[in-house]
Design a protein around this motif. Structure first.
Motif, PDB file in Angstrom:
ATOM      1  N   SER A 192       8.688   4.763 109.104  1.00 39.55           N
ATOM      2  CA  SER A 192       8.304   6.176 108.998  1.00 39.55           C
ATOM      3  C   SER A 192       6.799   6.322 108.852  1.00 39.55           C
ATOM      4  O   SER A 192       6.192   7.221 109.435  1.00 39.55           O
ATOM      5  N   GLU A 193       6.198   5.447 108.081  1.00 40.26           N
ATOM      6  CA  GLU A 193       4.753   5.518 107.853  1.00 40.26           C
ATOM      7  C   GLU A 193       3.949   4.998 109.038  1.00 40.26           C
ATOM      8  O   GLU A 193       2.827   5.443 109.268  1.00 40.26           O
ATOM      9  N   ASN A 194       4.497   4.043 109.772  1.00 38.75           N
ATOM     10  CA  ASN A 194       3.737   3.370 110.823  1.00 38.75           C
ATOM     11  C   ASN A 194       4.294   3.576 112.228  1.00 38.75           C
ATOM     12  O   ASN A 194       3.849   2.911 113.160  1.00 38.75           O
ATOM     13  N   GLY A 195       5.246   4.482 112.386  1.00 39.02           N
ATOM     14  CA  GLY A 195       5.908   4.686 113.677  1.00 39.02           C
ATOM     15  C   GLY A 195       4.955   5.017 114.809  1.00 39.02           C
ATOM     16  O   GLY A 195       5.088   4.498 115.922  1.00 39.02           O
ATOM     17  N   ALA A 196       3.986   5.873 114.555  1.00 37.06           N
ATOM     18  CA  ALA A 196       3.037   6.264 115.602  1.00 37.06           C
ATOM     19  C   ALA A 196       2.216   5.066 116.064  1.00 37.06           C
ATOM     20  O   ALA A 196       1.972   4.888 117.260  1.00 37.06           O
TER      21      ALA A 196
END
Length: 180
Positions: free
Chosen positions: A16-20
């Motif tokens: 969620s924090e690093n998906g992009a």
């Protein structure tokens, strides 16, 4: 705050924090992989031209991959679901085993998708899938054996690397120093 006792929650939080960033990295990696195929052509492109070819090929390549997944879902997923619904887990498992064999065969047949799109310049996703199927005609067993040998070689290298790095860590010790 993520509970360290719940690994699934930790993974969910990480993605969620690093998906992009992970998505961006996957796009850059895909362009790079396609660019490598461009370097295998007789045209002798510059690195910039190869990257440009990879970027141009990216969207049609992704569309071909999506088309392939949809095709496999219909051709393999529906029979497995119907067998499981009609005959229970045993029939579903039997059809699943047959579907796995078919999946391996189909993936070998479509394994030339990226080279067909980049080297041959076939940017139509459906035509590229058909061309990959045609190019592998008569060589499917040899390709499968090559992929199996390649997979075994990767496993051997990974095991050797793991053993050597483990030996190195054991020789160096933990390196932890207490400052109390």
């Amino acid at each position: 705050e993520v509970n360290p006792e719940d690994p699934m929650a930790a993974m969910t939080a990480f993605y969620s924090e690093n998906g992009a960033w992970i998505f961006l990295l996957a796009i850059v990696q895909a362009i790079g992989s396609l660019a490598l195929f461009a370097l295998f052509t007789d045209r002798r492109p510059t690195v910039g031209d190869a990257i440009k070819t990879g970027a141009i090929t990216l969207v049609p390549y992704l569309l071909a991959q999506i088309l392939l997944v949809l095709l496999l879902a219909v051709v393999l997923g529906v029979p497995i679901g119907l067998a499981f619904a009609a005959g229970g887990p045993t029939a579903g498992a039997l059809v699943g085993i047959i579907a796995f064999v078919v999946l391996v065969y189909v993936m070998v047949k479509f394994s030339m998708l990226a080279p067909v799109m980049v080297i041959a310049g076939v940017l139509n996703p459906a035509k590229a899938l058909k061309t990959s199927w045609d190019v592998t005609k008569g060589n499917s067993v040899r390709l499968l054996l090559f992929y199996i040998l390649l997979m075994l070689a990767v496993i051997v290298v990974a095991v050797v690397f793991g053993l050597l790095s483990g030996l190195l860590v054991a020789m160096l010790g933990t390196g932890a120093v207490s400052t109390m």
